[in-house]
Structure formats: structure tokens, C-alpha cells
Scaffold this active site. Structure first.
Site, PDB file in Angstrom:
ATOM      1  N   ASP A  44       0.868  -1.183  -0.050  1.00 41.38           N
ATOM      2  CA  ASP A  44      -0.047  -0.213  -0.098  1.00 41.38           C
ATOM      3  C   ASP A  44       0.789   1.197  -0.002  1.00 41.38           C
ATOM      4  O   ASP A  44       0.636   2.342  -0.695  1.00 41.38           O
ATOM      5  CB  ASP A  44      -1.159  -0.048   1.261  1.00 41.38           C
ATOM      6  N   GLU A 116      -1.747  -5.549  -3.413  1.00 37.76           N
ATOM      7  CA  GLU A 116      -1.054  -4.519  -2.591  1.00 37.76           C
ATOM      8  C   GLU A 116       0.184  -5.416  -2.303  1.00 37.76           C
ATOM      9  O   GLU A 116       1.387  -5.105  -2.296  1.00 37.76           O
ATOM     10  CB  GLU A 116      -1.815  -3.983  -1.706  1.00 37.76           C
TER      11      GLU A 116
END
Length: 224
Positions: A44, A116
Site C-alpha cells: 500500500d 497490494e
């Protein structure tokens, strides 16, 4: 189903030195062994850095407000899930039998997390370059669409506020005037530390959009 291979690595544009990293990135918490949760956390942040740098380079005339709106559109879970679907990551996720039976391979939240995590695996295996390569390839069409967030003033204002740690903008109906067949609504919007603003519309929704647009213009996020 599930499991990784060198072929998947090549599809991601990178020849992994350690396929174990990619395997962990595609292991759901419902399965035994190390899973993708820590990788998701790192991925992320890598995604955010690459996207922020990309936006600053590609939109030299954009102000902070527009950059924030585009950024939020590109790093949100829905965008990650869309990329994961295009890469068919769901087919490679290792998960428990219960989660698989519950349709885990098609769940947007799981796909976004895996996407992610894969970015983190690329970063850990080869540094920022392979992660950036994947992101700039798979997010290119999303970058073009990111400006469309400007068409929805309420969404744009909410993203502006969230990017600065403010509460979600609030809308208050001040008055309703006119006959039933042609009413006029006045709405007041509050966002961040800005002075409240009012706007009118033929419906409450229209008035809220008008108020949000007026606020964005006052903040300098949108051109007047």
C-alpha cells in the site's frame, strides 16, 4: 487452484529471484503458513509513493487539491481489485477451503489486498523498479480516468477533506421554497476549516452538488 509459478512472475513483468515472496503475497490468512497481511501493508505504501511521484511528474500544472483527488482515485481498494482481476490474481491465491467455497477468489477486498501484497513482493525482490514498472503499466488507463472524479463535486470534496485528515463534509438543508411542482432547495456545506457556503438547486441532491462545487472553487481545487 492457487499457487504461483515463474510464468506468473513473467506476467507481472519480473523474474523473481525468490518465488517464495510471490507465494506469500498470494496466500490468504485463511490458509496455513505465512500470509499476505504484512506484504499488503508495505505494498500500500509502495503504491502510494509511486502514484504520488507519477502524478507530480505527469501533471506539473495541477495544484495540491487536484493531485489529491487523482491520488485517492488511483490507490483506493476498488482500483487495486480491478488490476487484480485483469492480472487474474484470484486464480493464484492460496486460501482455506471455507473461504474458497465462499467465493473468496472473486471477492473485491481479497483481490485488492493480494494486489497490494504482490506490489510488495516485487519491491522486496527487486527494489522499486519492478514495482514501478507494474504500477505504471496496469494503472495507466486508471490514470486517464482519475480526472473524472472532478465531475462529481461531492465525491471530490470528500476526497479533498479525507486527504487532509478532516471530517467528512456535512450538508444541511437550510430551506425549501417554491410550489411542489417547482421547489427550490438551499443547502449549506461545511468542510474542514473553510467558511460554510450555501447553494441552491431544484432538488436536495442538486443543491448539495452545487454547494460542494462552490466550496471546491472557493478552496481553489476546481477552477471557477
Amino acid at each position: 487452484m492457487g499457487g504461483v509459478s515463474a510464468k506468473l512472475g513473467k506476467r507481472l513483468g519480473h523474474e523473481f529471484k525468490d518465488l517464495g515472496l510471490l507465494s506469500q503475497a498470494l496466500t490468504h490468512p485463511s490458509a496455513d503458513g505465512a500470509n499476505y497481511q504484512r506484504f499488503e501493508f508495505l505494498g500500500d505504501r509502495v503504491l502510494g509513493l509511486v502514484i504520488a511521484d507519477w502524478l507530480v511528474r505527469d501533471f506539473p500544472d495541477a495544484d495540491e487539491g487536484e493531485l489529491a483527488i487523482r491520488f485517492n482515485a488511483l490507490v483506493r481498494k476498488e482500483a487495486c481489485a480491478e488490476v487484480a482481476e485483469r492480472l487474474d490474481l484470484g486464480a493464484h491465491i492460496t486460501m482455506g477451503a471455507g473461504e474458497e467455497k465462499a467465493g473468496g477468489r472473486q471477492k473485491a477486498a481479497i483481490l485488492a489486498d493480494a494486489c497490494e501484497a504482490v506490489i510488495a513482493a516485487l519491491y522486496l525482490d527487486g527494489g522499486i523498479a519492478p514495482a514501478r514498472k507494474l504500477i505504471e503499466k496496469e494503472w495507466a488507463h486508471l490514470l486517464e480516468k482519475s480526472g473524472k472524479a472532478r465531475q462529481d463535486a461531492k465525491t471530490a470534496l470528500q476526497e479533498w477533506a479525507q486527504a487532509r485528515g478532516h471530517k467528512v463534509p456535512s450538508y444541511e438543508l437550510i430551506e425549501r421554497t417554491g410550489p411542489d411542482h417547482a421547489p427550490e432547495f438551499t443547502v449549506e456545506v461545511r468542510a474542514g476549516n473553510a467558511k460554510p457556503l450555501r447553494a441552491k438547486g431544484n432538488s436536495k441532491r442538486q443543491a448539495e452538488q452545487a454547494a460542494a462545487q462552490a466550496m471546491l472553487e472557493e478552496l481553489g481545487v476546481w477552477p471557477a
